[in-house]
Design an enzyme around this catalytic site. Structure first.
Site, short mmCIF file in Angstrom:
data_model
loop_
_atom_site.label_atom_id
_atom_site.label_comp_id
_atom_site.label_asym_id
_atom_site.label_seq_id
_atom_site.Cartn_x
_atom_site.Cartn_y
_atom_site.Cartn_z
N ASP A 1 -7.89 20.30 -13.83
CA ASP A 1 -8.00 18.47 -13.60
C ASP A 1 -7.35 18.42 -15.73
OD1 ASP A 1 -9.31 16.37 -14.90
OD2 ASP A 1 -10.74 16.57 -13.56
N ARG B 1 1.10 -0.62 -0.04
CA ARG B 1 -0.06 -0.11 -0.32
C ARG B 1 1.29 1.59 -0.33
NH1 ARG B 1 -1.73 1.14 4.59
NH2 ARG B 1 -2.73 -0.79 4.85
C1 PLP Z 1 -13.86 10.60 -15.63
C2 PLP Z 1 -13.07 11.43 -14.79
C3 PLP Z 1 -12.56 11.88 -13.75
C4 PLP Z 1 -13.15 10.82 -12.88
O1 PLP Z 1 -11.86 10.23 -12.99
P1 PLP Z 1 -12.63 8.36 -12.59
O2 PLP Z 1 -11.22 7.96 -13.36
O3 PLP Z 1 -13.63 8.13 -13.65
O4 PLP Z 1 -13.01 8.23 -10.76
C5 PLP Z 1 -12.40 13.53 -12.94
N1 PLP Z 1 -12.43 14.65 -13.80
C6 PLP Z 1 -12.57 14.25 -15.46
C7 PLP Z 1 -12.15 15.65 -16.60
C8 PLP Z 1 -12.93 12.90 -16.15
O5 PLP Z 1 -13.68 13.15 -17.60
#
Ligand code: PLP
Length: 380
Positions: A174, A48
């Site tokens: 993001d 982990r």
């Molecule tokens: C899919 C997505 C997420 C979340 O990711 P997961 O792997 O599904 O938990 C976050 N941000 C964006 C822009 C996404 O497209």
């Protein structure tokens, strides 16, 4: 340092020391033998906390984003959760962009808000609104998604990061839609990059994963601790698959961008399409900014139809574009955000209208993609 494509293939991919295998093995183990109590082989103990396959991926992710530290998680949301826990506590406040992934909004709204972390949703392109949204001493994060999901809005990473810093907050980007091949937020002034590696980085719709990349050692220590103490780590197998996928990221992204541009232009002139949302179109309000902060416009295209019924009909009529949530794989997908990926945003400030259809344009032959869209539109 070598170029992106070279680092994607060679970072932390050293032939096996014992038998010369060009591709390192997957370390499918949960623990490591200690030579004596506390005398660890290469620092490995319980997995982990660290696994050689995961560590290799983390080094590669950091290298591609141009960051010092990389962390791999079991999903994008697990990675985002670690960032929130590492940087905020009850009483703190975050500013979120007014278009973002529905699951990110849901986590802020239904997991962290009840635990005392407040947030406001702001159009980050409106500088006055952004400046007015900071709560002195409380606002710790500005959360940027660009291009945004699903409306493909472009936000100015450098400018928003500078304004965040003026107010003592960190800028989180993001970078799932762009990938580090097309956009490197840390180089543009952001503090933390998060990814759903489920999407383009994994690239084949066969793994779930997330990542955090950053430069600040103090925040990195906190993320490392949360990764270990909470345990939402990626498995060795998922880490290995993701690392393998990074090697073709540049090739795939070039193909995604080329196909998406043609698809967007096809939609642009079509009588049944009211509006196309793709930053590669000169009429897109973020086109010039995207040219400046990205190295290509990506593989995601959204469109608006005349009403929700027409949008659903389009999403349900494609044959090659598979109707499914998710994005970023080599295969093309189509999604009706209002009832699928963004259902959790209904009746919220980031609600997505039922007229919107989102396409993840894959790397199939463009002629087949266009033929499929043509036949689907003929049924609308
Ligand atoms: C899919 C997505 C997420 C979340 O990711 P997961 O792997 O599904 O938990 C976050 N941000 C964006 C822009 C996404 O497209």
């Amino acid at each position: 340092m070598s170029q992106f494509e070279t680092r994607a293939i060679h970072t932390a991919q050293h032939p096996d020391r014992n038998n010369g295998a060009v591709i390192p093995p997957i370390y499918m183990t949960s623990t490591h033998r200690q030579n004596a109590v506390g005398d660890l082989a290469e620092g490995y103990e319980y997995n982990r906390g660290g696994n050689p396959t995961r560590d290799a991926l983390q080094e590669a992710l950091a290298s591609l984003e141009g960051g010092r530290f990389g962390f791999s998680f079991s999903s994008g949301l697990a990675a985002e959760d670690a960032v929130i826990r590492a940087t905020m506590t009850a009483g703190d406040h975050a500013i979120l962009a007014n278009d973002l992934y529905g699951g990110s909004f849901r986590m802020f709204n239904r997991v962290h808000k009840p635990a005392g972390i407040d947030f406001d949703i702001v159009d980050l392109n409106d500088e006055d609104a952004l400046r007015a949204a900071f709560k002195p001493g409380k606002t710790k994060l500005v959360w940027i998604e660009t291009p945004s999901n699903p409306m493909m809005t472009i936000f100015d990473i450098n400018k928003v990061s500078r304004i965040a810093h003026e107010h003592g907050a960190l800028a989180v980007v993001d970078n799932t839609f762009a990938t580090p091949y097309l956009q490197r937020p840390l180089e543009l002034g952001a503090d933390i990059v998060v990814h759903s590696t489920t999407k383009y980085l994994g690239g084949h719709s066969d793994i779930l994963g997330g990542a955090v990349i950053l430069n600040d050692g103090e925040v990195a220590d906190k993320i490392r601790f949360i990764q270990f103490a909470v345990g939402a780590v990626s498995s060795a197998f998922d880490a290995w698959l993701t690392h393998r996928s990074l090697k073709t990221l540049a090739l795939r992204m070039r193909a995604h961008c080329a196909n998406a541009q043609v698809v967007a232009e096809f939609f642009d002139g079509h009588p049944k399409i009211e509006q196309v949302y793709y930053p590669g179109l000169p009429a897109h309000p973020g086109h010039e900014l995207a040219k400046k902060q990205m190295h290509g416009f990506g593989g995601m295209v959204s469109v608006r139809l005349k009403d929700g019924a027409a949008a659903k009909r389009l999403a349900e009529s494609t044959k090659l574009f598979t109707l499914a949530e998710s994005l970023g794989g080599v295969e093309s997908l189509v999604n009706h955000p209002a009832e699928m990926t963004h259902a959790s945003a209904a009746n919220s400030p980031i609600e997505v209208g039922p007229e919107i259809v989102r396409f993840s344009v894959g790397v199939e032959h463009i002629d087949d993609l266009l033929a499929d869209l043509e036949q689907a539109l003929s049924r609308v």
